[in-house]
Motif scaffolding. Structure first.
Motif, mmCIF file in Angstrom:
data_model
loop_
_atom_site.group_PDB
_atom_site.id
_atom_site.type_symbol
_atom_site.label_atom_id
_atom_site.label_comp_id
_atom_site.label_asym_id
_atom_site.label_seq_id
_atom_site.Cartn_x
_atom_site.Cartn_y
_atom_site.Cartn_z
ATOM 1 N N VAL A 7 0.896 -1.160 -0.033
ATOM 2 C CA VAL A 7 0.133 -0.072 -0.039
ATOM 3 C C VAL A 7 0.927 1.432 0.096
ATOM 4 C CG1 VAL A 7 -1.763 1.380 1.182
ATOM 5 C CG2 VAL A 7 -1.678 -1.209 1.216
ATOM 6 N N PRO A 8 0.684 2.188 -1.117
ATOM 7 C CA PRO A 8 1.589 3.449 -0.910
ATOM 8 C C PRO A 8 1.005 4.526 -0.051
ATOM 9 C CG PRO A 8 -0.042 3.419 -2.910
ATOM 10 C CD PRO A 8 -0.036 1.905 -2.112
ATOM 11 N N ASP A 9 1.784 5.421 0.455
ATOM 12 C CA ASP A 9 1.633 6.537 1.239
ATOM 13 C C ASP A 9 0.948 7.626 0.328
ATOM 14 O OD1 ASP A 9 1.331 8.277 3.311
ATOM 15 O OD2 ASP A 9 3.494 8.150 4.057
ATOM 16 N N VAL A 10 -0.146 7.891 0.599
ATOM 17 C CA VAL A 10 -0.977 9.142 -0.339
ATOM 18 C C VAL A 10 -1.367 10.151 0.552
ATOM 19 C CG1 VAL A 10 -1.566 7.359 -1.911
ATOM 20 C CG2 VAL A 10 -3.219 8.204 -0.048
ATOM 21 N N LEU A 11 -0.765 10.304 1.789
ATOM 22 C CA LEU A 11 -1.083 11.520 2.696
ATOM 23 C C LEU A 11 -0.625 12.676 2.266
ATOM 24 C CD1 LEU A 11 -0.758 9.840 6.336
ATOM 25 C CD2 LEU A 11 -2.905 10.112 4.933
ATOM 26 N N GLY A 12 -0.956 13.828 2.204
ATOM 27 C CA GLY A 12 -0.493 14.985 1.705
ATOM 28 C C GLY A 12 -0.908 15.138 0.321
ATOM 29 N N MET A 13 -1.584 14.263 -0.633
ATOM 30 C CA MET A 13 -1.692 14.489 -1.884
ATOM 31 C C MET A 13 -3.439 15.053 -1.884
ATOM 32 S SD MET A 13 -0.357 10.883 -3.526
ATOM 33 C CE MET A 13 1.175 10.398 -3.383
ATOM 34 N N THR A 14 -3.448 15.448 -3.053
ATOM 35 C CA THR A 14 -4.855 16.021 -3.380
ATOM 36 C C THR A 14 -5.716 14.550 -3.664
ATOM 37 O OG1 THR A 14 -4.730 16.079 -5.768
ATOM 38 C CG2 THR A 14 -3.915 18.012 -4.579
ATOM 39 N N GLU A 15 -6.856 14.873 -3.768
ATOM 40 C CA GLU A 15 -7.845 13.502 -3.850
ATOM 41 C C GLU A 15 -7.540 12.726 -5.183
ATOM 42 O OE1 GLU A 15 -12.680 12.716 -4.934
ATOM 43 O OE2 GLU A 15 -12.060 14.398 -3.683
ATOM 44 N N ASP A 16 -7.339 13.688 -6.319
ATOM 45 C CA ASP A 16 -7.146 12.986 -7.747
ATOM 46 C C ASP A 16 -5.880 12.467 -7.688
ATOM 47 O OD1 ASP A 16 -9.592 14.097 -8.381
ATOM 48 O OD2 ASP A 16 -8.871 15.918 -9.677
ATOM 49 N N GLU A 17 -4.708 12.952 -6.966
ATOM 50 C CA GLU A 17 -3.432 12.334 -7.079
ATOM 51 C C GLU A 17 -3.463 11.149 -6.232
ATOM 52 O OE1 GLU A 17 -0.471 16.328 -7.189
ATOM 53 O OE2 GLU A 17 -1.047 15.648 -5.337
ATOM 54 N N ALA A 18 -4.274 11.155 -5.159
ATOM 55 C CA ALA A 18 -4.016 9.808 -4.319
ATOM 56 C C ALA A 18 -4.760 8.789 -5.096
ATOM 57 C CB ALA A 18 -4.853 10.253 -3.165
ATOM 58 N N ALA B 289 -9.917 22.063 10.499
ATOM 59 C CA ALA B 289 -9.399 23.298 10.355
ATOM 60 C C ALA B 289 -7.585 23.013 10.111
ATOM 61 C CB ALA B 289 -9.732 24.296 11.262
ATOM 62 N N ASP B 290 -7.438 21.805 10.490
ATOM 63 C CA ASP B 290 -6.095 21.470 10.553
ATOM 64 C C ASP B 290 -5.360 21.232 9.411
ATOM 65 O OD1 ASP B 290 -6.355 21.669 13.327
ATOM 66 O OD2 ASP B 290 -6.668 19.539 13.424
ATOM 67 N N HIS B 291 -5.993 20.777 8.335
ATOM 68 C CA HIS B 291 -5.334 20.843 6.920
ATOM 69 C C HIS B 291 -6.034 21.360 5.754
ATOM 70 C CE1 HIS B 291 -3.406 17.032 8.367
ATOM 71 N NE2 HIS B 291 -4.308 16.958 9.359
ATOM 72 N N PRO B 292 -5.297 21.722 4.856
ATOM 73 C CA PRO B 292 -5.874 22.600 3.817
ATOM 74 C C PRO B 292 -6.909 21.902 2.945
ATOM 75 C CG PRO B 292 -3.524 22.616 3.658
ATOM 76 C CD PRO B 292 -3.826 21.598 4.598
ATOM 77 N N ALA B 293 -8.092 22.649 2.721
ATOM 78 C CA ALA B 293 -9.054 21.878 1.852
ATOM 79 C C ALA B 293 -8.618 21.082 0.666
ATOM 80 C CB ALA B 293 -10.276 23.107 1.549
ATOM 81 N N GLY B 294 -9.116 20.066 0.604
ATOM 82 C CA GLY B 294 -8.655 19.176 -0.580
ATOM 83 C C GLY B 294 -7.646 18.263 -0.300
ATOM 84 N N GLU B 295 -6.889 18.351 0.846
ATOM 85 C CA GLU B 295 -5.483 17.363 1.048
ATOM 86 C C GLU B 295 -5.902 16.239 1.814
ATOM 87 O OE1 GLU B 295 -2.720 17.749 4.302
ATOM 88 O OE2 GLU B 295 -1.914 19.257 2.795
ATOM 89 N N VAL B 296 -5.547 14.966 1.329
ATOM 90 C CA VAL B 296 -5.616 13.617 2.034
ATOM 91 C C VAL B 296 -4.978 13.882 3.199
ATOM 92 C CG1 VAL B 296 -5.387 11.427 1.991
ATOM 93 C CG2 VAL B 296 -6.245 12.474 -0.296
#
Length: 666
Positions: free
Chosen positions: A537-548, A569-576
């Motif tokens: 399983v790859p690590d997709v944290l921090g990617m956008t939904e499309d990238e992940a 409110a802890d992460h930018p909108a659209g970030e996994v």
């Protein structure tokens, strides 16, 4: 027996090749060495009989003690426990043998009919060569028949099935009446009578085999096995030319001699039999022709003398079947066989006395003495000539030998053509060599410099080039098939290496190490990379939904991507910021991974600003003026305020009027 798939944890049992009287033969794989083998298993219905166990064990011991290219090699033997349907355990013996491609002579006769004279004699010579070897090593086969002789695609002959073979010195219970073994159509008379057998019994069976190859049937046939056995004991076989008139006379003489009832009257060893087979094939005199010619010559002598012509000795036959039957004098000479006794016979029936009677008018005593000396001298000359003739015919033909030249590093085709021109037989075997070019001769057997003679077999060892092979491509194969294919190329299948893969099924080979197409040394070890059926399983944290999702569903992972959204409110909108299985973990192929995508939190409602404090305007009591004099009142107010502001603000006069102060001052 089909439940037995593995023997001794090493031999994998494959398809059935054939069934015999006491065993089944299967194709198999030696998983340890990675080579094809033939496995003979005792039939399950005979597995409880100790005598059949002994026969199979004897076959393994007999064949294993013989190392000859014409004998099917035995690699191993053992026993396998087999559980029957009722729960009983049966020990089933087995033999692991050399796997030979080809057909038995029985199959050849069934599918193609009888052979040509040359083919039949070549095959028989090929059978007699390993028999000669086994006899010299003290082993008698005792069951030579078409079903026990194989013909390979290269034309080689292989003798197999030593199941009832015996050592020559073994004279045990096989002489008992219940121990007559073998196949009726090929039994020697001594086997049919239950007597002790020896090497000459195999030669009789081989003659029966040759007979069938030439005419399409054995020498004796009957309604039952017992009837055929009786014919072997009591009836003379018909010459093969009786069935096939075009067969040469030499073949008749060869076979009728080999099929003699008394073993002392037939061929005494396989070597002599084989030499006569080759002589019949090549049109040379047989070793037995000398005896026949001598008998006929001796029988002709007296008839020739009685006719008065010494030169007719070879033309006047005295043997049965000739035009001139023997006279009494002929019979006397034939029976006595002593040349000195011919002089002592009464001179009344021979040529010498006839001449004496015609010349009675000459001096009797002198003429008689003269003719006696002449006749004696003539008789001596005739007998000497006959003796020389008999000696010449009975003498073994002189074998001309010559030195085998060195054929190393010569093209194999040129070397084979040269050997054939020298009257030699040729066989080829391939061998790897780092110095000799591919297709050239590495060596010969016998080696260069050996003395050989016409008809000898020369084996050419032909180079296949350097001792290296190419690793086969086994990707997508099961482990078992991959190991077999690797073994077939001369390599050894090594360890299994587990590896995750997004698309290769569990247990299937992904690749080899070294890789497919690599050139490695023969007998090298090739490891197998086997799919586990799982995916990293790859690590997709921090990617956008499309990238992940693109990463998860791509060729490298081929996983399903499931998306959830969460306000934070802890992460930018659209970030996994979260995934159901952490990166670096393992899941089954095609599993779904849930990712959580940050969603912007709603803005808080604006708080109304606090109201400004209002400065309180002081009220003054109104000062009343004179009645009706509003002007004065207003003037009074203005005078008091000192300003015109009150007058300019709307409503201020009313406000002023309402102020009590202002009312208090009036």
């Amino acid at each position: 027996m089909n439940d037995v798939r593995m023997l001794s944890g090493r031999y994998e049992v494959r398809e059935l090749l054939g069934r015999g009287g006491m065993a089944e033969v299967h194709a198999g794989i030696d998983t340890r060495l990675g080579r094809r083998v033939a496995i003979k298993l005792l039939r399950s219905d005979l597995a409880r009989d100790p005598s059949f166990h002994a026969r199979l064990k004897r076959e393994a011991q007999s064949a294993a003690s013989l190392n000859h290219p014409g004998i099917v090699a035995v690699y191993d033997s053992g026993e396998q426990e087999f559980v029957e349907s009722g729960g009983d355990v049966v020990h089933v013996p087995f033999i692991v043998m050399e796997y030979v491609e080809g057909l038995t002579l029985r199959q050849v006769l069934t599918e193609h009919g009888r052979l040509t004279v040359r083919e039949a004699l070549d095959v028989t010579a090929g059978v007699l060569a390993p028999l000669d070897y086994s006899h010299r090593n003290g082993i008698v086969h005792r069951d030579i028949k078409p079903g026990n002789v194989m013909l390979t695609p290269e034309g080689d002959i292989k003798v197999m099935d030593f199941g009832i073979a015996r050592a020559l010195e073994d004279t045990g219970s096989l002489t008992q009446t219940q121990s007559v073994v073998g196949t009726a159509q090929y039994l020697s008379p001594e086997q049919a009578r239950g007597e002790i057998v020896d090497a000459r019994s195999d030669l009789y069976s081989t003659a029966c085999l040759l007979y069938e190859l030439l005419v399409g049937r054995p020498p004796f046939v009957g309604d039952s096995q017992l009837a055929v056995a009786y014919q072997h004991v009591g009836e003379d076989p018909k010459a093969p030319s009786h069935h096939e008139p075009e067969l040469p006379p030499a073949v008749d003489r060869l076979l009728l001699h080999a099929l003699q009832k008394d073993r002392n009257d037939r061929y005494q060893d396989a070597h002599t039999f084989r030499e006569d087979v080759l002589a019949a094939r090549d049109g040379r005199p047989l070793s037995i022709d000398g005896d026949d010619a001598a008998t006929q010559a001796f029988g002709a002598v007296p008839g020739a003398l009685a006719g008065g012509a010494a030169g007719a000795a070879l033309g006047a036959g005295a043997a049965p079947g000739y035009a001139n039957p023997p006279t009494e004098a002929t019979m006397a000479y034939s029976q006595l066989g002593e040349p000195t006794q011919a002089i002592d016979q009464p001179p009344t029936t021979n040529a010498v006395t006839t001449v004496l009677e015609e010349d009675r008018d000459e001096e009797p005593e002198q003429r008689s003495r003269t003719w006696l000396w002449v006749g004696s001298a003539l008789l001596v000359l005739v007998l000497a000539g006959l003796g020389l003739f008999v000696y010449t015919m009975s003498k073994e033909p002189e074998v001309v030998t010559f030195e085998l030249v060195d054929l190393s590093d010569r093209p194999a085709d040129d070397a084979e053509q040269y050997l054939l021109q020298e009257g030699l037989r040729v066989d080829r075997e391939e061998t790897a060599d780092d110095e000799i070019a591919e297709g050239n001769v590495v060596s010969t057997d016998p080696p260069a410099g050996s003395q050989v003679s016409e008809g000898d077999l020369i084996v050419l060892y032909v180079s296949t080039g350097p001792d290296s092979v190419e690793v086969p491509d086994v990707a997508g194969d099961t482990e078992s098939l991959a190991r077999q294919r690797i073994g077939d190329t001369g390599l050894t299948a090594g360890s299994n290496i587990d590896e995750n893969s997004p698309d290769v099924a569990a247990g299937t080979v992904i690749e080899t190490r070294p890789g497919a197409g690599s050139t490695v040394a023969k007998d090298s070890t090739v490891d197998l990379v086997i799919s586990t059926g799982k995916v990293d399983v790859p690590d997709v944290l921090g990617m956008t939904e499309d990238e992940a999702c693109e990463t998860l569903e791509g060729e490298d992972y081929q996983l399903d991507c499931t998306v959830e959204e969460s306000e934070t409110a802890d992460h930018p909108a659209g970030e996994v910021f979260e995934q159901s299985t952490e990166g670096g973990g393992e899941v089954s192929q095609g599993s779904a991974i849930t990712i959580t995508v940050a969603q912007e939190a709603p803005s808080p409602s604006p708080t109304p600003p606090p109201a400004e404090p209002t400065a309180e305007v002081p009220t003054f009591p109104s000062i009343p003026g004179p009645p009706g004099d509003e002007g004065d009142e207003q003037g009074g107010i203005q005078g008091n305020s000192g300003s015109d502001e009150a007058r300019d603000r709307p409503g201020r006069p009313d406000e002023a009027r309402d102020r009590p102060g202002r009312h208090g001052r009036g």
